[in-house]
Motif scaffolding. Structure first.
Motif, mmCIF file in Angstrom:
data_model
loop_
_atom_site.group_PDB
_atom_site.id
_atom_site.type_symbol
_atom_site.label_atom_id
_atom_site.label_comp_id
_atom_site.label_asym_id
_atom_site.label_seq_id
_atom_site.Cartn_x
_atom_site.Cartn_y
_atom_site.Cartn_z
ATOM 1 N N GLY A 64 -1.904 -5.285 9.161
ATOM 2 C CA GLY A 64 -1.874 -6.468 8.298
ATOM 3 C C GLY A 64 -1.881 -6.095 6.830
ATOM 4 N N ILE A 65 -2.740 -5.165 6.454
ATOM 5 C CA ILE A 65 -2.804 -4.726 5.055
ATOM 6 C C ILE A 65 -1.497 -4.060 4.646
ATOM 7 C CG2 ILE A 65 -3.913 -3.065 3.491
ATOM 8 C CD1 ILE A 65 -6.543 -3.634 5.032
ATOM 9 N N GLY A 66 -0.988 -3.184 5.500
ATOM 10 C CA GLY A 66 0.275 -2.506 5.203
ATOM 11 C C GLY A 66 1.423 -3.490 5.079
ATOM 12 N N GLY A 67 1.475 -4.480 5.971
ATOM 13 C CA GLY A 67 2.525 -5.494 5.903
ATOM 14 C C GLY A 67 2.427 -6.320 4.636
ATOM 15 N N GLY A 68 1.213 -6.668 4.232
ATOM 16 C CA GLY A 68 1.013 -7.418 2.988
ATOM 17 C C GLY A 68 1.460 -6.622 1.768
ATOM 18 N N LEU A 69 1.151 -5.331 1.777
ATOM 19 C CA LEU A 69 1.581 -4.482 0.658
ATOM 20 C C LEU A 69 3.103 -4.352 0.619
ATOM 21 C CD1 LEU A 69 -1.190 -1.734 0.801
ATOM 22 C CD2 LEU A 69 -0.877 -3.454 -0.981
ATOM 23 N N PHE A 70 3.738 -4.237 1.797
ATOM 24 C CA PHE A 70 5.204 -4.206 1.835
ATOM 25 C C PHE A 70 5.777 -5.527 1.337
ATOM 26 C CE2 PHE A 70 5.443 -0.614 5.035
ATOM 27 C CZ PHE A 70 6.152 0.216 4.190
ATOM 28 N N GLY A 71 5.160 -6.636 1.700
ATOM 29 C CA GLY A 71 5.604 -7.946 1.224
ATOM 30 C C GLY A 71 5.502 -8.047 -0.287
ATOM 31 N N GLY A 72 4.397 -7.569 -0.833
ATOM 32 C CA GLY A 72 4.225 -7.562 -2.295
ATOM 33 C C GLY A 72 5.264 -6.691 -2.974
ATOM 34 N N ALA A 73 5.577 -5.551 -2.365
ATOM 35 C CA ALA A 73 6.603 -4.666 -2.927
ATOM 36 C C ALA A 73 7.963 -5.359 -2.907
ATOM 37 C CB ALA A 73 6.665 -3.362 -2.123
ATOM 38 N N GLY A 74 8.261 -6.071 -1.834
ATOM 39 C CA GLY A 74 9.536 -6.791 -1.746
ATOM 40 C C GLY A 74 9.628 -7.898 -2.785
#
Length: 152
Positions: A64-74
């Motif tokens: 979940g944390i990794g996915g959120g960080l990827f979302g923020g990067a996008g």
């Protein structure tokens, strides 16, 4: 801190309640041994399932944390692209300071997106493989111990 641990006392046969037979002899009867082994095995399976559940919960949080960080990067990359387009428009329409500042903002957004993407990749990498590794190792150790005890 990242590891989920089961107390050693809860994993040993003594925790299930070693007793001698009621007939006064030092050796327990076969029935009592079977009963004790059944109790210990069911307790062991329950404990391993609890360990697996805790481990999978921890890995799910990391995903979940990794996915959120990827979302923020996008999102930041999308904003950086918008700023880059704005910089191109400003470069054609206005003097140097406007588009130069837009390029600086776009560069900063892309750099921040890169940092978030690396952090997201690290978190997702820490959560893989999505299997309860500690629980599996515990079961393997338990099976080896049981095999060793039955050979005596």
């Amino acid at each position: 801190m990242d590891q989920v641990e089961t107390p050693l006392a809860a994993r040993t046969p003594a925790a299930a309640g070693d007793r001698t037979a009621d007939n006064g002899s030092a050796e327990p009867s076969v029935g009592e041994l079977v009963s004790r082994a059944t109790r210990q095995m069911s307790q062991l399976v329950r404990e391993e399932m609890q360990l697996a559940q805790a481990e999978m919960t921890q890995k799910g949080k990391r995903f979940g944390i990794g996915g959120g960080l990827f979302g923020g990067a996008g999102l930041l990359a999308f904003l950086g692209l918008g700023a880059l387009v704005g910089a191109a428009v400003a470069a054609l329409a206005l003097a140097l300071p406007v588009w130069a500042s837009a390029l600086i903002v776009a560069g900063a957004l892309f750099a921040l997106a890169g940092v978030l993407a690396l952090a997201g990749k690290k978190e997702v990498g820490r959560a893989t493989p999505p299997a309860p590794e500690q629980a599996i190792e515990g079961v393997k150790a338990d099976v080896a111990t049981i095999k060793e005890k039955t050979k005596r």
